[in-house]
Every structure is written in C-alpha cells, then in structure tokens.
Design a protein around this motif. Structure first.
Motif, short mmCIF file in Angstrom:
data_model
loop_
_atom_site.label_atom_id
_atom_site.label_comp_id
_atom_site.label_asym_id
_atom_site.label_seq_id
_atom_site.Cartn_x
_atom_site.Cartn_y
_atom_site.Cartn_z
N SER A 330 -4.75 21.61 -36.70
CA SER A 330 -3.82 20.49 -36.59
C SER A 330 -4.39 19.33 -35.80
O SER A 330 -3.86 18.21 -35.86
CB SER A 330 -2.50 20.96 -35.96
N ASN A 331 -5.47 19.55 -35.06
CA ASN A 331 -6.15 18.45 -34.35
C ASN A 331 -7.38 17.94 -35.11
O ASN A 331 -8.13 17.13 -34.57
CB ASN A 331 -6.59 18.91 -32.95
N GLN A 332 -7.54 18.38 -36.35
CA GLN A 332 -8.69 17.91 -37.12
C GLN A 332 -8.71 16.39 -37.30
O GLN A 332 -9.79 15.78 -37.24
CB GLN A 332 -8.71 18.58 -38.50
N PRO A 333 -7.56 15.72 -37.50
CA PRO A 333 -7.62 14.26 -37.63
C PRO A 333 -8.30 13.59 -36.45
O PRO A 333 -9.12 12.67 -36.63
CB PRO A 333 -6.15 13.86 -37.73
N GLY A 334 -8.02 14.05 -35.23
CA GLY A 334 -8.65 13.48 -34.06
C GLY A 334 -10.10 13.90 -33.93
O GLY A 334 -10.98 13.08 -33.64
N ALA A 335 -10.37 15.19 -34.15
CA ALA A 335 -11.73 15.70 -34.00
C ALA A 335 -12.70 14.96 -34.92
O ALA A 335 -13.80 14.57 -34.51
CB ALA A 335 -11.77 17.21 -34.29
N LEU A 336 -12.30 14.74 -36.18
CA LEU A 336 -13.18 14.05 -37.12
C LEU A 336 -13.16 12.54 -36.94
O LEU A 336 -14.11 11.84 -37.33
CB LEU A 336 -12.82 14.43 -38.55
N PHE A 337 -12.11 12.01 -36.34
CA PHE A 337 -12.11 10.60 -35.95
C PHE A 337 -13.22 10.34 -34.94
O PHE A 337 -14.04 9.41 -35.10
CB PHE A 337 -10.75 10.22 -35.36
N TYR A 338 -13.31 11.16 -33.91
CA TYR A 338 -14.39 11.02 -32.94
C TYR A 338 -15.76 11.20 -33.61
O TYR A 338 -16.70 10.45 -33.36
CB TYR A 338 -14.24 12.06 -31.82
N TRP A 339 -15.86 12.22 -34.46
CA TRP A 339 -17.12 12.52 -35.14
C TRP A 339 -17.59 11.32 -35.98
O TRP A 339 -18.74 10.89 -35.89
CB TRP A 339 -16.96 13.76 -36.01
N ASN A 340 -16.70 10.79 -36.80
CA ASN A 340 -17.08 9.70 -37.69
C ASN A 340 -17.47 8.44 -36.92
O ASN A 340 -18.41 7.74 -37.30
CB ASN A 340 -15.92 9.38 -38.65
N GLU A 341 -16.76 8.16 -35.84
CA GLU A 341 -17.03 6.94 -35.09
C GLU A 341 -18.31 7.05 -34.25
O GLU A 341 -19.09 6.11 -34.17
CB GLU A 341 -15.84 6.60 -34.20
N ILE A 342 -18.53 8.20 -33.63
CA ILE A 342 -19.73 8.34 -32.80
C ILE A 342 -20.98 8.36 -33.65
O ILE A 342 -22.07 7.98 -33.18
CB ILE A 342 -19.64 9.60 -31.91
N LYS A 343 -20.86 8.76 -34.90
CA LYS A 343 -22.03 8.83 -35.79
C LYS A 343 -22.48 7.46 -36.28
O LYS A 343 -23.54 7.34 -36.88
CB LYS A 343 -21.71 9.71 -37.00
N LYS A 344 -21.71 6.43 -36.01
CA LYS A 344 -22.05 5.10 -36.51
C LYS A 344 -23.22 4.48 -35.77
O LYS A 344 -23.79 3.49 -36.22
CB LYS A 344 -20.83 4.18 -36.44
N ASP A 345 -23.58 5.05 -34.62
CA ASP A 345 -24.73 4.55 -33.87
C ASP A 345 -25.99 5.21 -34.43
O ASP A 345 -26.24 6.39 -34.19
CB ASP A 345 -24.58 4.87 -32.38
N PRO A 346 -26.83 4.49 -35.17
CA PRO A 346 -28.01 5.11 -35.80
C PRO A 346 -29.00 5.65 -34.79
O PRO A 346 -29.75 6.59 -35.08
CB PRO A 346 -28.62 3.97 -36.62
N ALA A 347 -28.98 5.11 -33.57
CA ALA A 347 -29.94 5.58 -32.57
C ALA A 347 -29.62 6.98 -32.10
O ALA A 347 -30.50 7.70 -31.60
CB ALA A 347 -29.94 4.62 -31.38
N MET A 348 -28.34 7.42 -32.25
CA MET A 348 -27.92 8.74 -31.77
C MET A 348 -27.60 9.69 -32.91
O MET A 348 -27.07 10.78 -32.68
CB MET A 348 -26.69 8.59 -30.87
N ASP A 349 -27.91 9.30 -34.12
CA ASP A 349 -27.47 10.07 -35.28
C ASP A 349 -27.99 11.50 -35.29
O ASP A 349 -27.35 12.40 -35.81
CB ASP A 349 -27.90 9.35 -36.56
N GLN A 350 -29.16 11.73 -34.69
CA GLN A 350 -29.76 13.06 -34.73
C GLN A 350 -29.27 13.98 -33.62
O GLN A 350 -29.68 15.13 -33.56
CB GLN A 350 -31.29 12.93 -34.65
N ASP A 351 -28.42 13.49 -32.77
CA ASP A 351 -27.98 14.28 -31.61
C ASP A 351 -26.50 14.61 -31.63
O ASP A 351 -25.90 14.85 -30.59
CB ASP A 351 -28.34 13.55 -30.32
N HIS A 352 -25.90 14.62 -32.81
CA HIS A 352 -24.51 15.01 -32.97
C HIS A 352 -24.42 16.15 -33.98
O HIS A 352 -25.09 16.12 -35.02
CB HIS A 352 -23.66 13.82 -33.43
N TYR A 353 -23.57 17.13 -33.68
CA TYR A 353 -23.48 18.34 -34.49
C TYR A 353 -22.02 18.62 -34.82
O TYR A 353 -21.11 18.29 -34.03
CB TYR A 353 -24.09 19.53 -33.75
N LEU A 354 -21.80 19.25 -35.97
CA LEU A 354 -20.44 19.51 -36.44
C LEU A 354 -20.34 20.89 -37.06
O LEU A 354 -21.20 21.29 -37.85
CB LEU A 354 -20.04 18.45 -37.49
#
Length: 664
Positions: A330-354
């Motif tokens: 039930s918290n997936q909308p928030g969890a993936l909101f953070y995931w999608n937004e933080i991934k927009k920084d190309p400099a950090m793209d390789q350091d996020h996991y899901l």
C-alpha cells in the motif's frame, strides 16, 4: 503478538506496525452502511497481524498455461546469490541500552546500540521508529547482534515523543531535523568511523528520505523499504478520497507513547459510520489530534508541503539508495515516487537499487509474510533474502566492498508468470503505453453486462462471445453512499466476482487472449463522466480474469485507483462540479508487473465507493469533515470518438528484447 524465535522474525525490523488496520468486512454485496456491519467490522485486526483476507475464497490454480510458459522460459538474467552469504567477520557483541542523543532544541531521544566487543571505529546503521525500540513483536536484539557480529554499529532510536524519548510526537513533520541531528551525533561517537547508513520500513523508511533531504554530512547511504511519500495519493487520501480505513485505526493505534495493539476491541464500525467525520474519535471516547489534523487539511496545503518532496529536494540528495516495495504494498506509490525521482540524476544512476516482490506491506520486510499466496493469487517462490540484500548494500557503501556486481540494479517478480527477473532499470525502456478503450451496448453494469475493452476506439466492438454490439456511447449507474460497495482493508489479489453483480459496478472485459500479455510499469486511466451532483467519486480496478471466471484485482491499493471530483484539477484546490457537465478524470492505478496468460482476459471496473477502506462521498459538495447529509449520485460514463475513455497499460511488446529474453 507473541514473540517468535529469532530465525522467524529476523527481518521484522522493517515492520510498519499497524500502519493500516486489517478488517474482515461485509459478507453481503448490497449490505447497508448502517445495518448489520457491527459484528463483522469489530473483528478487525491490525494489518500487522492480518494474513487471512480472502483465505476462504476459491484458490487459483491455473497450472496448464503456467506450466507451458515455464517450459519455454529461458531468461538469461543473472539471479542474485547472497542468500547464504558468508560474513567476512564474526565479532562478539556488547550493548549500550538507553543512550541519550540531544537534539538542537535540547530534547533528548533515547536509543539502544549494539557494538562489536572489540574496541574500534565501525560504520553505523540507524533505525528510527515511532513503534518502540523495545516492542515485544520486534527482535532488535537479534538484529543488533547480527549486524554487530559483522562489524557494524546497530542503533535503534525512539523518535520524538515516542517510547522513552522526550518531546511531543507530530507525525513525520519533525523527522528531518531530528534525523540530521541523530546522524551527526552518531558520527561523532568514539565507536563510529563517521560512515552512517539508515534502514527501516514504512514510517521508518520515510524518515530516511526526510533525513537525507537535510543533507547531514556523514549520511553515506539509505535503504528505505515501503516508504510513503505521495500525500493525497496514498495517505491520508487516495486520489483525494479520505482514507478512513487507514487514518482512524492508525491514529488510534499510535495515539500514545507506545502502540496500542488492542484496537480490535474498539467499536470501529460506529466510528466509520459516524457523521460528521471530524467527531468520529469522540464516538470511541478518545481524542485523536492527528486524525483531526488530517481532516482539517484536505488539500495539498503548507501543512503537507512540509514533507512532500519536490524536484528540487531530489536534486539535493546525492547518496546511494536501496528501495524495496511490493506489487501489493500500500506504500508502493510513495516508494516508487522516490525511486523514479532520485533516478533522474544521471550522475547517481548506478548507485540506486530496487527490489519489488509479490508482497503486501508486511511482506516487503518480513520473511514470515512473504507467502506463496497473496489473497487468492498464487505467487510461488516469493521469498527473497532481503536481509542479505541489505547487508550486501551496506558492505558496498559503508565498508567499500568490491562486491557491488553481485547486487542487480533491479530485481522484480512478475506475477502471473511467477518468475523473478533482473533488470538494468525500472520501468524498462521496452514498455509502450497502450490504450484499451471502453465500449458497450449501453449496459456495462455487472459482470454479466455488455461492457468490453477494445484495442481500437469503437471499431469492431464485440462482446465476450464475439457477437456484434449495438454500440452505445454511454453507460449509467446510480451511486448511493448509504449502500456502498464493500472493499475491505487488506483485500489484495482476491476474487472480486462476488461484488461485481452490483448494478453500481461497470465492468469492461477483453475477449480471452490468444497469447501472453506482459505489463510492467505505471497504470493509468482516463474517463469522461458526468454526474448530477456537485461532488462525487470515481474508482477503478484492473483485474486478471481466469478462464473459470475468477477475477483477481491487481495493484498496490485495494480499490485500484480513485479520484474525488473536487480534486480533478489538482490536490491544491477544491473545485466543485457543474451538475450534468462532462468532465475528464485521470486516475492513477499505480505500478504493476504482471503477465496475463493465454485464455485470460483483462478487466476494468468502474464504481464510486470502497467501504470501509475509503470514506463514501456524500455527493453534497459540502466540506467533507463536517458534512452530515448525503444524497444519491447518478453517474454517466462516456466512451465515443469525442470522449475516448480508456485504460492505459504499460505493455511490453512481443517484438521487444525484454519479451524475447523472458519468453524465448
């Protein structure tokens, strides 16, 4: 809840105790909101303890199609292999209990700390919880000893106003500054090497993002599980529809310094049915200040903007993250909101996991809740060593391990196909947003109506038997708030057929599929509708219809998605309707990763109530918190060339590389 052995609850540190209250509700499809519900609703349990919703319904076992697909599945994705990970160290452990951490305003927060017995400086992992660092159903001692034996400091802290910590609790609003102060205090201790990570689930996941936004210099990485973060879309509302099935039980359960785990003894039925909403707590004989605050702020005003992240907030966060969620979380909308937004920084793209599993909120963190069946949907091999995944993540970023390659960037479970796959990103680049248009002969009411979903707008319409339709451009139904549709809390992935025989439920279904259809990503819908009221609600669900007629609802919210009409132009303002005017409504049904098998059909439901999960709109247009009146609303759904109402699915094309990797 009784304490269980360490092996069983090792991962329960993530648990968001009682975030939602699981309720066994309303056996009859047409039961009145005011009659006959008390004996059923008062058997409610906390979501933390509820694993049985739907367990008496027919179990799905469509082995014929699944076996065929599995025999041809030749996916080449490398599976993560750290379940039996051998620790590089094995320290003996010592403990510091009740240590105080001063905040900038002088308030002292209390923590327990587990350390390696050998003196030295170690990286620190912090959990900050409102549910009590000594909660009987948590095993922080076992967890602390585990991490300390592997060369970490493990710290569990009562947040402000909870447990033994000083100050007053005020939901999430104080957690950013308090998180900053806690991180920097931990970095300055004699046993710390100054490298700090955070972990935890739900509330404990959100506090990590709030702390990271404050940019404490020594916060190296965070591992938020099931973190809520889309206010008005998950709490305290879903699509602006007040989420009373969460708000009342959660504020009741967390009204004191320690959680009240006996709310099932409270007459929630009377509170759910009471009007006005603003005094529902008084019916229970208790004051719930947070519940009242939520009701007094129905729009995205300055109150909620304090904790609602913006694009600029994400630009300020440049640390590695590990996100964990579930298709029925039930918290997936928030969890993936953070995931999608933080991934927009190309400099950090390789350091996020899901990691996304076939899990509810509890299953994202508790192995005992990673069951082989969710509701009536079979999800074999659902378990993942999320504990080991987190350990590998911390080893990489807190200890500079060179084993980064053993953690896949994205690991997800495809329901329907029942397979784990590894991806390089999510959503995958392969998906195409594909419309499925609503069509009917004017009587889409109930599962026996003539509503269909079509690939093309009003062309070659056919019903489920393949016969031509007398095409109509509208479907109608009457929504009565005194007789709402039953959508219980925790009714994830259950057979919905028994409530699809109501005349106030429109049903649109594709013909049986000739081949598998895979979706992976965000699901939305757009409908054109009119009502004779100043305000009303529209709700939608996507379902997988099996050859035997069983219809399983998909998605992280039991109601699918919803919109309160007064918020159709945004959650920052209320704009009432002109009765009879056709309006366009966009509804988010959130993310799904599912394969519809050959012989199955895709179904869309449209309806206007989900009791007691959501507050039934009284249709008056009056302020929701203080309204005591109600009236029926006569709803009209339009679907023609001028009003192309449609469901939009993130379809993975059969000629895509991803589809070939999975099925060829």
């Amino acid at each position: 809840m009784k304490e269980t052995p360490f092996a069983i609850v090792l991962l329960s540190f993530f648990a968001f105790i009682g975030v939602l209250s699981g309720l066994v509700l309303l056996e009859q499809n047409q039961t009145s909101i005011n009659e006959g519900t008390e004996p059923i609703l008062n058997q409610s349990q906390s979501k933390m303890n509820n694993t049985g919703i739907g367990k008496n319904l027919t179990t799905i076992n469509d082995t014929r199609n699944l076996t065929t697909l599995k025999q041809t599945n030749k996916t080449n994705f490398t599976e993560i292999n750290i379940t039996n990970r051998t620790p590089s160290t094995n320290y003996t452990v010592k403990t510091i209990l009740g240590i105080e951490t001063p905040m900038r305003d002088g308030v002292k927060l209390v923590s327990d700390v587990w350390l390696p017995q050998k003196d030295g400086k170690y990286p620190v992992i912090i959990i900050r919880t409102p549910y009590g660092r000594s909660a009987a159903n948590m095993n922080y001692t076992g967890l602390g000893e585990y991490f300390a034996r592997q060369g970490y400091i493990f710290m569990v802290q009562d947040v402000r106003g909870k447990g033994d910590s000083q100050g007053n609790f005020n939901f999430l609003f104080q957690e950013g500054p308090d998180g900053y102060d806690t991180v920097e205090w931990a970095a300055d201790q004699s046993w710390s090497n100054g490298r700090i990570g955070m972990m935890g689930s739900s509330y404990m996941g959100t506090v990590q993002w709030l702390a990271a936004r404050e940019k404490p210099p020594h916060l190296v990485c965070i591992a938020p599980t099931s973190a809520n973060g889309r206010y008005m879309q998950e709490i305290p509302s879903i699509g602006g529809v007040f989420h009373i099935g969460w708000a009342l039980p959660w504020t009741l359960q967390n009204n004191g310094r320690n959680p009240n785990l006996n709310i099932q003894k409270t007459n929630l039925t009377m509170a759910f049915n009471h009007r006005p909403l603003i005094s529902a707590d008084k019916v229970m004989g208790i004051d719930l200040p947070l519940y009242i605050q939520f009701l007094k702020h129905p729009t995205m005003d300055e109150y909620w903007k304090q904790i609602q992240f913006t694009a600029n907030d994400f630009k300020q966060i440049n640390i590695p993250t590990m996100t964990t969620s579930g298709w029925f979380d039930s918290n997936q909308p928030g969890a993936l909101f953070y995931w999608n937004e933080i991934k927009k920084d190309p400099a950090m793209d390789q350091d996020h996991y899901l990691v996304i599993g076939p899990w509810t909120n509890n299953g994202t963190s508790q192995p005992s809740s990673q069951l082989s069946q969710v509701g009536d949907l079979q999800v074999p091999e659902a378990q993942v060593d999320v504990y080991g995944v987190h350990l590998a993540f911390f080893d990489v970023y807190l200890k500079n391990s060179t084993n980064k390659s053993e953690i896949p960037p994205v690991k997800i479970y495809l329901t329907g196909l029942n397979e784990w796959i590894n991806l390089t990103n999510y959503p995958p680049n392969d998906f195409n947003v594909t419309p499925f248009y609503l069509a009917s002969g004017g009587q889409a009411n109930t599962l026996n109506g003539n509503g269909v979903l079509e690939w093309k707008l009003n062309l070659n319409n056919s019903n489920k038997s393949g016969n031509s339709l007398n095409v109509s451009s509208i479907d109608k139904y009457t929504y009565d708030p005194a007789n709402p549709r039953s959508v219980p809390v925790e009714s994830f992935a259950v057979d919905c057929v028994r409530t699809e025989n109501r005349s106030d439920v429109l049903v649109y279904t594709t013909p049986p599929l000739d081949e598998s259809m895979m979706i992976m990503g965000p699901v939305t819908a757009e409908i054109y509708a009119a009502t004779d009221s100043k305000d009303t609600d529209f709700m939608m669900r996507v379902l997988d219809v099996y050859p035997n007629g069983t219809a399983i609802n998909l998605g992280p919210e039991e109601c699918g998605g919803a919109i309160r009409a007064r918020f159709r132009q945004g959650f920052d303002k209320e704009v009432l309707l002109d009765p009879g005017k056709i309006e366009k409504y966009r509804i988010q049904l959130f993310d799904m990763g599912h394969v519809f098998l050959p012989g199955h059909s895709i179904r869309l439901e449209i309806y206007s109530s989900a009791y007691p999960l959501l507050h039934p709109n009284p249709n008056t247009g009056n302020p929701i918190a203080t309204d005591t009146k109600q009236q029926k609303a006569h709803q009209t759904i339009y679907h023609d060339k001028k009003h192309p109402s449609a469901l939009y699915l993130p379809l993975i094309p059969t000629n895509s590389s991803l589809h070939h990797q999975i099925f060829d």
